[in-house]
Design an enzyme around this catalytic site. Structure first.
Site, short mmCIF file in Angstrom:
data_model
loop_
_atom_site.label_atom_id
_atom_site.label_comp_id
_atom_site.label_asym_id
_atom_site.label_seq_id
_atom_site.Cartn_x
_atom_site.Cartn_y
_atom_site.Cartn_z
N HIS A 1 89.83 86.10 -39.24
CA HIS A 1 90.99 86.09 -38.35
C HIS A 1 92.20 86.69 -39.10
O HIS A 1 92.95 87.51 -38.53
CB HIS A 1 91.31 84.66 -37.89
CG HIS A 1 92.51 84.54 -37.03
ND1 HIS A 1 92.46 84.22 -35.70
CD2 HIS A 1 93.84 84.67 -37.31
CE1 HIS A 1 93.69 84.19 -35.18
NE2 HIS A 1 94.54 84.45 -36.15
N GLU A 2 92.38 86.32 -40.35
CA GLU A 2 93.53 86.82 -41.13
C GLU A 2 93.38 88.31 -41.44
O GLU A 2 94.34 89.07 -41.32
CB GLU A 2 93.71 86.03 -42.43
CG GLU A 2 93.95 84.54 -42.23
CD GLU A 2 94.94 84.24 -41.13
OE1 GLU A 2 94.69 83.29 -40.37
OE2 GLU A 2 95.94 84.96 -40.97
N HIS B 1 94.35 90.61 -38.74
CA HIS B 1 95.79 90.85 -38.62
C HIS B 1 96.22 92.05 -39.46
O HIS B 1 97.14 92.78 -39.09
CB HIS B 1 96.61 89.63 -39.06
CG HIS B 1 96.79 88.59 -38.00
ND1 HIS B 1 97.37 88.85 -36.78
CD2 HIS B 1 96.48 87.27 -38.00
CE1 HIS B 1 97.41 87.73 -36.06
NE2 HIS B 1 96.86 86.76 -36.78
N CYS C 1 96.42 81.71 -32.04
CA CYS C 1 97.13 82.48 -33.05
C CYS C 1 98.61 82.13 -32.96
O CYS C 1 99.16 82.01 -31.87
CB CYS C 1 96.93 83.97 -32.79
SG CYS C 1 97.72 85.05 -34.01
O1 N9Y Z 1 96.74 84.26 -38.32
C1 N9Y Z 1 96.89 83.04 -38.47
N1 N9Y Z 1 97.21 82.25 -37.45
O2 N9Y Z 1 97.51 82.82 -36.29
C2 N9Y Z 1 97.14 80.80 -37.52
C3 N9Y Z 1 95.85 80.30 -36.88
C4 N9Y Z 1 94.63 80.72 -37.69
C5 N9Y Z 1 93.32 80.11 -37.21
C6 N9Y Z 1 92.99 80.34 -35.73
C7 N9Y Z 1 91.47 80.36 -35.66
C8 N9Y Z 1 90.95 80.64 -37.02
C9 N9Y Z 1 92.13 80.73 -37.95
C10 N9Y Z 1 95.96 78.79 -36.77
O3 N9Y Z 1 95.96 78.13 -37.80
N2 N9Y Z 1 96.12 78.21 -35.55
N3 N9Y Z 1 96.09 78.97 -34.43
C11 N9Y Z 1 96.99 78.57 -33.32
C12 N9Y Z 1 97.27 77.13 -33.19
C13 N9Y Z 1 96.37 76.31 -34.00
C14 N9Y Z 1 96.31 76.77 -35.44
C15 N9Y Z 1 95.25 75.99 -36.16
O4 N9Y Z 1 94.09 76.31 -36.09
N4 N9Y Z 1 95.76 74.98 -36.88
C16 N9Y Z 1 95.04 74.06 -37.61
C17 N9Y Z 1 93.65 73.95 -37.56
C18 N9Y Z 1 93.05 72.98 -38.37
C19 N9Y Z 1 93.84 72.19 -39.16
C20 N9Y Z 1 95.22 72.36 -39.15
N5 N9Y Z 1 95.80 73.29 -38.37
NI NI Z 2 96.67 84.75 -36.15
#
Ligand code: N9Y
Ligand code: NI
Length: 186
Positions: free
Chosen positions: A156-157, A160, A113
């Site tokens: 996940h969203e 939040h 996250c």
């Molecule tokens: O609430 C929203 N958040 O916290 C952003 C989160 C949301 C995802 C986490 C798991 C399901 C939804 C997020 O995107 N990440 N989590 C932290 C670092 C990595 C990043 C990620 O998965 N990146 C990514 C993945 C594929 C392609 C491009 N980028």
């Molecule tokens: Ni998140």
């Protein structure tokens, strides 16, 4: 445009609040918020821009993560292959999961996250399939059925918006426990 400095980190009470419903028609402020939430994802998923602005690439961003306790989140699920179509992209407002599969699904890599700087290992059991009802920025009502990765991202969203963080779902004693009925998502 949001930068990492604008992203609220775990420990800030705003991440543990029940966010407020968004009123329609959107105020100018809420319209800007929706734009900024989506822009973060678009910019962060462009490797060059991501680097230029020092972002962590993301596939979703919820308003509480930028300190705004409102029921709004952007979702940009990357196209599975180059030049393909994103399975789900929208700013979801006042989202409600109206039905969900009994069958669980979890990302094999676990979850992270942007608001949680520490790694928390373990499977995050969610519903493999959901029916999501939400309003878009124009106040249009949508009802979509999502499964696997897009369903995980939206859950996940939406978490939040209810003050939940991914690690709340990890089994403390057996973080990598699965049952044979759980869909493991690459
Ligand atoms: O609430 C929203 N958040 O916290 C952003 C989160 C949301 C995802 C986490 C798991 C399901 C939804 C997020 O995107 N990440 N989590 C932290 C670092 C990595 C990043 C990620 O998965 N990146 C990514 C993945 C594929 C392609 C491009 N980028
Ligand atoms: Ni998140």
């Amino acid at each position: 445009m949001f930068l990492m400095k604008d992203i609220v980190r775990d420990g800030d009470p705003v991440l543990r609040q029940e966010a407020a419903d968004v009123a329609f028609p959107l105020s100018a402020e809420d319209q800007q918020l929706a734009k900024d939430l989506m822009e973060y994802l678009v910019v962060s998923q462009d490797p060059e821009q991501c680097k230029k602005y020092g972002l962590r690439a993301g596939v979703g961003l919820a308003a509480p993560q930028v300190g705004v306790s409102k029921k709004m989140a952007s979702v940009l699920v990357p196209a599975p292959e180059e030049g393909g179509k994103s399975p789900f992209t929208d700013v979801i407002i006042n989202p409600v999961i109206v039905s969900e599969s009994v069958q669980a699904g979890a990302l094999t890599e676990g979850e992270g996250c942007l608001s949680v700087d520490k790694d928390v290992p373990g499977f995050v059991p969610r519903h493999d399939r959901i029916t999501l009802r939400y309003f878009d920025v124009n106040g249009e009502k949508h009802q979509v059925r999502l499964k696997n990765y897009p369903a995980i991202v939206c859950q996940h969203e939406i978490d939040h918006l209810h003050g939940m963080l991914f690690y709340d779902h990890i089994n403390k004693d057996h973080p990598f426990e699965t049952n044979e009925d759980m869909i493991m998502i690459e």
